[in-house]
Design a protein around this motif. Structure first.
Motif, PDB file in Angstrom:
ATOM      1  N   SER A   1       0.861  -1.181   0.000  1.00  0.00           N
ATOM      2  CA  SER A   1       0.000   0.000   0.000  1.00  0.00           C
ATOM      3  C   SER A   1       0.894   1.226   0.000  1.00  0.00           C
TER       4      SER A   1
ATOM      5  N   VAL B   1       1.176   5.114   0.939  1.00  0.00           N
ATOM      6  CA  VAL B   1       0.507   6.069   1.814  1.00  0.00           C
ATOM      7  C   VAL B   1       1.380   7.310   2.014  1.00  0.00           C
TER       8      VAL B   1
ATOM      9  N   ALA C   1      -4.020   7.040   1.840  1.00  0.00           N
ATOM     10  CA  ALA C   1      -3.614   6.431   0.567  1.00  0.00           C
ATOM     11  C   ALA C   1      -3.217   7.502  -0.441  1.00  0.00           C
ATOM     12  N   VAL C   2      -2.127   7.240  -1.147  1.00  0.00           N
ATOM     13  CA  VAL C   2      -1.690   8.130  -2.230  1.00  0.00           C
ATOM     14  C   VAL C   2      -1.460   7.289  -3.478  1.00  0.00           C
ATOM     15  N   ALA C   3      -1.548   7.941  -4.614  1.00  0.00           N
ATOM     16  CA  ALA C   3      -1.288   7.272  -5.881  1.00  0.00           C
ATOM     17  C   ALA C   3      -0.453   8.210  -6.742  1.00  0.00           C
TER      18      ALA C   3
ATOM     19  N   ASN D   1      -3.295   5.717 -11.190  1.00  0.00           N
ATOM     20  CA  ASN D   1      -3.892   5.719  -9.842  1.00  0.00           C
ATOM     21  C   ASN D   1      -3.581   4.446  -9.072  1.00  0.00           C
TER      22      ASN D   1
ATOM     23  N   SER E   1      -2.465   2.843  -6.036  1.00  0.00           N
ATOM     24  CA  SER E   1      -2.177   3.081  -4.614  1.00  0.00           C
ATOM     25  C   SER E   1      -1.890   1.779  -3.877  1.00  0.00           C
ATOM     26  N   THR E   2      -2.292   0.645  -4.454  1.00  0.00           N
ATOM     27  CA  THR E   2      -1.939  -0.663  -3.914  1.00  0.00           C
ATOM     28  C   THR E   2      -1.554  -1.564  -5.085  1.00  0.00           C
TER      29      THR E   2
END
Length: 182
Positions: free
Chosen positions: A38, A40, A46-48, A94, A96-97
């Motif tokens: 993940s 973050v 959360a960031v992307a 996008n 983020s994970t």
């Protein structure tokens, strides 16, 4: 006429044993172990990345190379410490994970490529744990993360759950410093 119920019962019992013998093995639908990451911010949100992002797996191994000589003879040689790269996630927006498999050696390296602009390297040292399911399902490889290191734009990586198996759970959290937009 007295034998008819006994024959009928014998046929039903035989059919029951045959049908139970044909029952398939219940192998898990997910037989691979993936490490889940993940991304973050420093605050844990959360960031992307804003650019298309690729995840590239990299291993160092010995590779056998076959050369063809001028006389048509084929020779074999081993090139030691060759770097092999393979794209696992290709230009995802996008992101983020992400989930990635680990190698069967005791160390796995991943490269996070931010649209060719920057690359972050993540190296995971792990212990491999073979897990025998059954003759029909085969063997699965689980992992236990013992150490993680990184480079470049990543602030830190924390091992959340070191046991990497076929259950989908967060294993690593990657922290980035993100400027406040307020």
């Amino acid at each position: 006429m007295r034998r008819l119920p006994a024959i009928f019962i014998a046929i039903i019992l035989l059919a029951t044993f045959i049908l139970n013998g044909c029952e398939g093995e219940s192998c898990p639908p997910n037989a691979l172990a993936y490490a889940k990451f993940s991304m973050v911010s420093q605050n844990g949100t959360a960031v992307a990345p804003t650019v298309p992002t690729s995840i590239i797996g990299q291993i160092v191994t010995d590779v056998t190379v076959y050369d063809t000589l001028d006389n048509g003879e084929i020779t074999e040689r081993v090139v030691t410490d060759s770097i092999i790269r393979d794209t696992i996630v290709n230009k995802e927006s996008n992101l983020s994970t992400f989930k990635v498999p680990l190698s069967y050696s005791d160390e796995t390296t991943f490269i996070i490529n931010y649209d060719g602009q920057q690359e972050d390297y993540i190296t995971i040292k792990h212990r491999n744990i073979p897990y025998f399911m059954s003759v029909d399902c085969g063997t699965m490889m689980f992992h236990e993360a013992t150490e993680v290191s990184h480079s470049n734009g990543i602030d830190s990586i924390v091992i959340i759950n070191p046991n990497i198996d076929n259950y989908e759970k967060e294993n690593f959290r990657i922290y980035f410093t993100v400027a406040d937009t307020q």
